[in-house]
Design a protein around this motif. Structure first.
Motif, PDB file in Angstrom:
ATOM      1  N   THR A  35      34.217  44.866  42.938  1.00 27.46           N
ATOM      2  CA  THR A  35      33.720  45.252  41.609  1.00 27.46           C
ATOM      3  C   THR A  35      33.951  46.727  41.296  1.00 27.46           C
ATOM      4  O   THR A  35      33.921  47.124  40.135  1.00 27.46           O
ATOM      5  N   SER A 103      24.845  43.821  36.881  1.00 25.03           N
ATOM      6  CA  SER A 103      24.252  42.616  36.290  1.00 25.03           C
ATOM      7  C   SER A 103      24.146  41.541  37.362  1.00 25.03           C
ATOM      8  O   SER A 103      24.764  41.651  38.413  1.00 25.03           O
ATOM      9  N   PRO A 104      23.365  40.471  37.096  1.00 27.37           N
ATOM     10  CA  PRO A 104      23.238  39.410  38.112  1.00 27.37           C
ATOM     11  C   PRO A 104      24.593  38.862  38.569  1.00 27.37           C
ATOM     12  O   PRO A 104      24.801  38.640  39.763  1.00 27.37           O
ATOM     13  N   VAL A 105      25.527  38.648  37.637  1.00 31.76           N
ATOM     14  CA  VAL A 105      26.830  38.092  38.027  1.00 31.76           C
ATOM     15  C   VAL A 105      27.597  39.072  38.918  1.00 31.76           C
ATOM     16  O   VAL A 105      28.200  38.680  39.926  1.00 31.76           O
ATOM     17  N   ILE A 106      27.535  40.347  38.581  1.00 30.05           N
ATOM     18  CA  ILE A 106      28.234  41.342  39.410  1.00 30.05           C
ATOM     19  C   ILE A 106      27.574  41.428  40.781  1.00 30.05           C
ATOM     20  O   ILE A 106      28.251  41.583  41.795  1.00 30.05           O
ATOM     21  N   ARG A 107      26.252  41.260  40.844  1.00 26.81           N
ATOM     22  CA  ARG A 107      25.573  41.305  42.148  1.00 26.81           C
ATOM     23  C   ARG A 107      25.897  40.088  43.021  1.00 26.81           C
ATOM     24  O   ARG A 107      25.685  40.105  44.215  1.00 26.81           O
ATOM     25  N   ASN A 108      26.412  39.013  42.404  1.00 25.85           N
ATOM     26  CA  ASN A 108      26.882  37.872  43.201  1.00 25.85           C
ATOM     27  C   ASN A 108      28.143  38.247  43.974  1.00 25.85           C
ATOM     28  O   ASN A 108      28.496  37.615  44.960  1.00 25.85           O
ATOM     29  N   ARG A 229      22.649  50.863  28.472  1.00 20.47           N
ATOM     30  CA  ARG A 229      22.247  49.475  28.251  1.00 20.47           C
ATOM     31  C   ARG A 229      21.281  49.067  29.357  1.00 20.47           C
ATOM     32  O   ARG A 229      21.315  49.615  30.443  1.00 20.47           O
ATOM     33  N   SER A 231      21.384  46.582  31.177  1.00 18.06           N
ATOM     34  CA  SER A 231      22.042  45.835  32.245  1.00 18.06           C
ATOM     35  C   SER A 231      23.488  46.324  32.347  1.00 18.06           C
ATOM     36  O   SER A 231      23.956  47.064  31.497  1.00 18.06           O
ATOM     37  N   ILE A 232      24.155  45.898  33.380  1.00 17.86           N
ATOM     38  CA  ILE A 232      25.586  46.144  33.626  1.00 17.86           C
ATOM     39  C   ILE A 232      25.924  47.608  33.937  1.00 17.86           C
ATOM     40  O   ILE A 232      26.689  47.877  34.853  1.00 17.86           O
TER      41      ILE A 232
ATOM     42  N   SER B  45      35.180  44.724  33.851  1.00 18.38           N
ATOM     43  CA  SER B  45      34.002  44.059  34.410  1.00 18.38           C
ATOM     44  C   SER B  45      32.685  44.492  33.788  1.00 18.38           C
ATOM     45  O   SER B  45      31.695  44.645  34.477  1.00 18.38           O
ATOM     46  N   ILE B  57      28.902  29.634  42.138  1.00 14.58           N
ATOM     47  CA  ILE B  57      28.262  30.923  41.843  1.00 14.58           C
ATOM     48  C   ILE B  57      29.046  31.631  40.739  1.00 14.58           C
ATOM     49  O   ILE B  57      30.262  31.766  40.847  1.00 14.58           O
ATOM     50  N   PRO B  58      28.375  32.086  39.673  1.00  9.48           N
ATOM     51  CA  PRO B  58      29.127  32.779  38.619  1.00  9.48           C
ATOM     52  C   PRO B  58      29.705  34.109  39.092  1.00  9.48           C
ATOM     53  O   PRO B  58      28.999  34.912  39.714  1.00  9.48           O
ATOM     54  N   MET B  59      30.976  34.302  38.806  1.00  2.00           N
ATOM     55  CA  MET B  59      31.662  35.540  39.162  1.00  2.00           C
ATOM     56  C   MET B  59      32.644  35.884  38.048  1.00  2.00           C
ATOM     57  O   MET B  59      32.986  35.042  37.220  1.00  2.00           O
ATOM     58  N   LEU B  60      33.117  37.139  38.069  1.00  2.00           N
ATOM     59  CA  LEU B  60      34.036  37.592  37.024  1.00  2.00           C
ATOM     60  C   LEU B  60      35.488  37.354  37.447  1.00  2.00           C
ATOM     61  O   LEU B  60      35.948  37.916  38.434  1.00  2.00           O
ATOM     62  N   THR B  63      37.823  40.295  37.988  1.00  3.75           N
ATOM     63  CA  THR B  63      37.559  41.195  39.107  1.00  3.75           C
ATOM     64  C   THR B  63      37.697  40.449  40.437  1.00  3.75           C
ATOM     65  O   THR B  63      37.086  40.808  41.429  1.00  3.75           O
ATOM     66  N   SER B 132      21.596  38.624  30.940  1.00  6.93           N
ATOM     67  CA  SER B 132      21.900  40.055  30.945  1.00  6.93           C
ATOM     68  C   SER B 132      23.258  40.352  31.586  1.00  6.93           C
ATOM     69  O   SER B 132      23.732  41.470  31.560  1.00  6.93           O
ATOM     70  N   SER B 133      23.899  39.319  32.144  1.00  3.84           N
ATOM     71  CA  SER B 133      25.243  39.512  32.712  1.00  3.84           C
ATOM     72  C   SER B 133      26.325  39.478  31.643  1.00  3.84           C
ATOM     73  O   SER B 133      27.451  39.875  31.904  1.00  3.84           O
TER      74      SER B 133
END
Lengths: 326, 170
Positions: A35, A103-108, A229, A231-232, B45, B57-60, B63, B132-133
């Motif tokens: 990331t 954000s939650p998705v980035i923390r995954n 913001r 988040s993110i 991202s 699992i949701p991911m970008l 990235t 919030s993502s």
């Protein structure tokens, strides 16, 4: 924007990964969650010939309870950290800081090792190649000028990760390995305070584990983060407070700040201000003053240095009072 | 740089692709597999328009390297439909106006799909935290909350896809 072609290496064993790092030393980047690295590679901030994907290295994943405390593999996602029952119970400050990352998705995707190693950030650095070229390359990448402190030779890019101030307060240590040896350093000694060469890590070395000492378990705490913001975003100024109490008094108070210097910093002299004959409010204000004086923000991000320093003062006071009220 | 063969499992189908190591998953999905549902929004991202599920699992996708995804199950918006019909959350988004310009919608749906898979009855706070993502430039978040709550209700009553569950269009 595309990434410049490279060769991807995906070892399954840590020893293979370390041998690969040694072999291509200086021309290889480590990819964990990606990331931070991949957006930077798109901006041509890094153009390595090889990329080492450490996703498959089981030895550096997961959270383990040991006799000395807790051992966290560098390739443990921030999602796993914020959801670990053991960490929630023993090191709530780390969990609170981890929850504010991106954000939650980035923390995954993002890992704790990546957060500790996060590249320093600056308005003049985290930009595309054409943007940087037209403004003039800076000290941190390809040039010899600084847009933030004109005439200066030091890079002031701000260290902008959320978990390191919490880890500093918790007196965490990290394990660094290369193909032939391993060393353990306190997190405090890992950062240099220089924006360009911001960490003490040789090109053939890998951060493999983070250790939280048992002595720092059960500290209360609070983390306050400024961002545009909710988040993110990366932090633009943030403070972590860890507190241990005894019979209502403060036995040990530790404070660290981030995103306002080229390194996350522990605020020195805090302990000498606690438990003196003054109101708690007054004490929090004096500690906040110390924190604000430790912060040396420059024009590296979207908000002004004056505002970010003032926020360090305000957030420190609030965080100390909040930790005290718990 | 030479290409290598990578086996990617996307929406329950296995694809053997000749790709370069440096290719991002998003480009590979859109340009090699013509799965253009996942969108390139910000390219750094910070928007979530390219969100896909990797092993649930949701991911970008912007990235992630495509080659790093070998052996993992990727689900894109094209794989969300159930037995050829819209999934409850897709239908609810349509019914409640959860999509305005629609550009961010595929990313949002993937995030919400994971939320509902892990938390069948999410609280308002949980929904907000999950969302919030993702960024919606039309700022149509309120309708999305309504859509998600309707989808949760529909799933629980087993009414997914039922017309009676939709808001009146008068």
């Amino acid at each position: 924007m595309t990434v410049k072609p490279f060769q991807l290496l995906c070892p399954r064993e840590l020893s293979d990964a370390l041998a690969t790092l040694e072999k291509h030393s200086g021309n290889i980047r480590v990819l964990a969650g990606g990331t931070d690295l991949l957006p930077s590679m798109r901006q041509r901030l890094f153009e390595p010939e090889y990329v080492l994907d450490i996703r498959q290295l089981r030895e550096i994943q997961g959270i383990r309870l040991t006799e000395q405390g807790i051992e966290i593999g560098a390739f443990t996602t921030l999602h796993a950290i914020e959801n670990s029952d053991e960490l929630k119970r023993s090191y709530p400050l780390l969990v609170e800081a981890a929850k504010t990352v991106a954000s939650p998705v980035i923390r995954n995707m993002a890992t704790i090792g990546g957060n500790v190693c996060l590249d320093t950030r600056c308005l003049w650095y985290n930009q595309s190649l054409s943007w940087r070229k037209s403004c003039g390359f800076c000290i941190k990448k390809d040039g010899n000028i600084c847009h933030v402190a004109p005439g200066g030779t030091k890079c002031w890019a701000a260290f902008s990760a959320d978990t390191p101030p919490a880890l500093l307060c918790l007196q965490a240590e990290i394990e660094i390995r290369n193909a032939s040896s391993s060393r353990r350093v306190t997190l405090e000694k890992f950062y240099t305070g220089e924006g360009d060469n911001y960490r003490r890590l040789q090109p053939d070395e890998l951060v493999t584990h983070i250790f939280l000492p048992r002595g720092s378990a059960l500290y209360g705490g609070a983390y306050r983060k400024l961002r545009i913001r909710g988040s993110i975003d990366y932090p633009l100024a943030a403070v972590a407070v860890a507190l241990k109490r005894k019979n209502g008094d403060f036995e040990d108070l530790r404070i660290a700040i981030t995103a306002v210097n080229p390194a996350p910093l522990l605020v020195a002299g805090v302990q000498s201000l606690v438990n003196r004959a003054m109101t708690r409010e007054r004490m929090a204000e004096e500690i906040a003053e110390l924190a604000a004086r430790t912060a040396k923000p420059l024009t590296t991000s979207a908000l002004t240095p004056e505002y970010r320093r003032e926020i360090i003062r305000v957030f420190t006071k609030r965080a100390v009072l909040e930790a005290a009220a718990d | 740089m030479t290409k290598q063969l990578v086996a990617l499992r996307v929406n329950r189908r296995l694809h053997e692709l000749a790709i370069e190591s440096s290719w991002l998953l998003l480009d590979t999905l859109r340009e090699q597999l013509q799965l253009t549902g996942s969108k390139r929004g910000c390219d750094d991202s910070s928007c979530g328009a390219c969100t896909v599920l990797v092993d649930g699992i949701p991911m970008l996708a912007c990235t992630l390297l495509a080659a790093s995804c070998e052996g993992r199950e990727i689900t894109t918006i094209e794989g969300v439909t159930e037995h050829g019909a819209l999934a409850a959350i897709q239908k609810a988004y349509g019914d409640w106006g959860g999509a305005q310009c629609g550009f961010c919608t595929p990313g949002f749906i993937m995030t919400v799909k994971h939320l509902l898979a892990t938390t069948p009855k999410p609280s308002e706070e949980k929904i907000r935290e999950a969302l919030s993502s993702n960024l919606c430039r039309c700022t149509g978040y309120s309708q999305m909350y309504e859509a998600i709550k309707a989808a949760v209700e529909a799933e629980q009553k087993g009414l997914a896809g039922d017309e009676k569950n939709a808001p009146s269009r008068t």
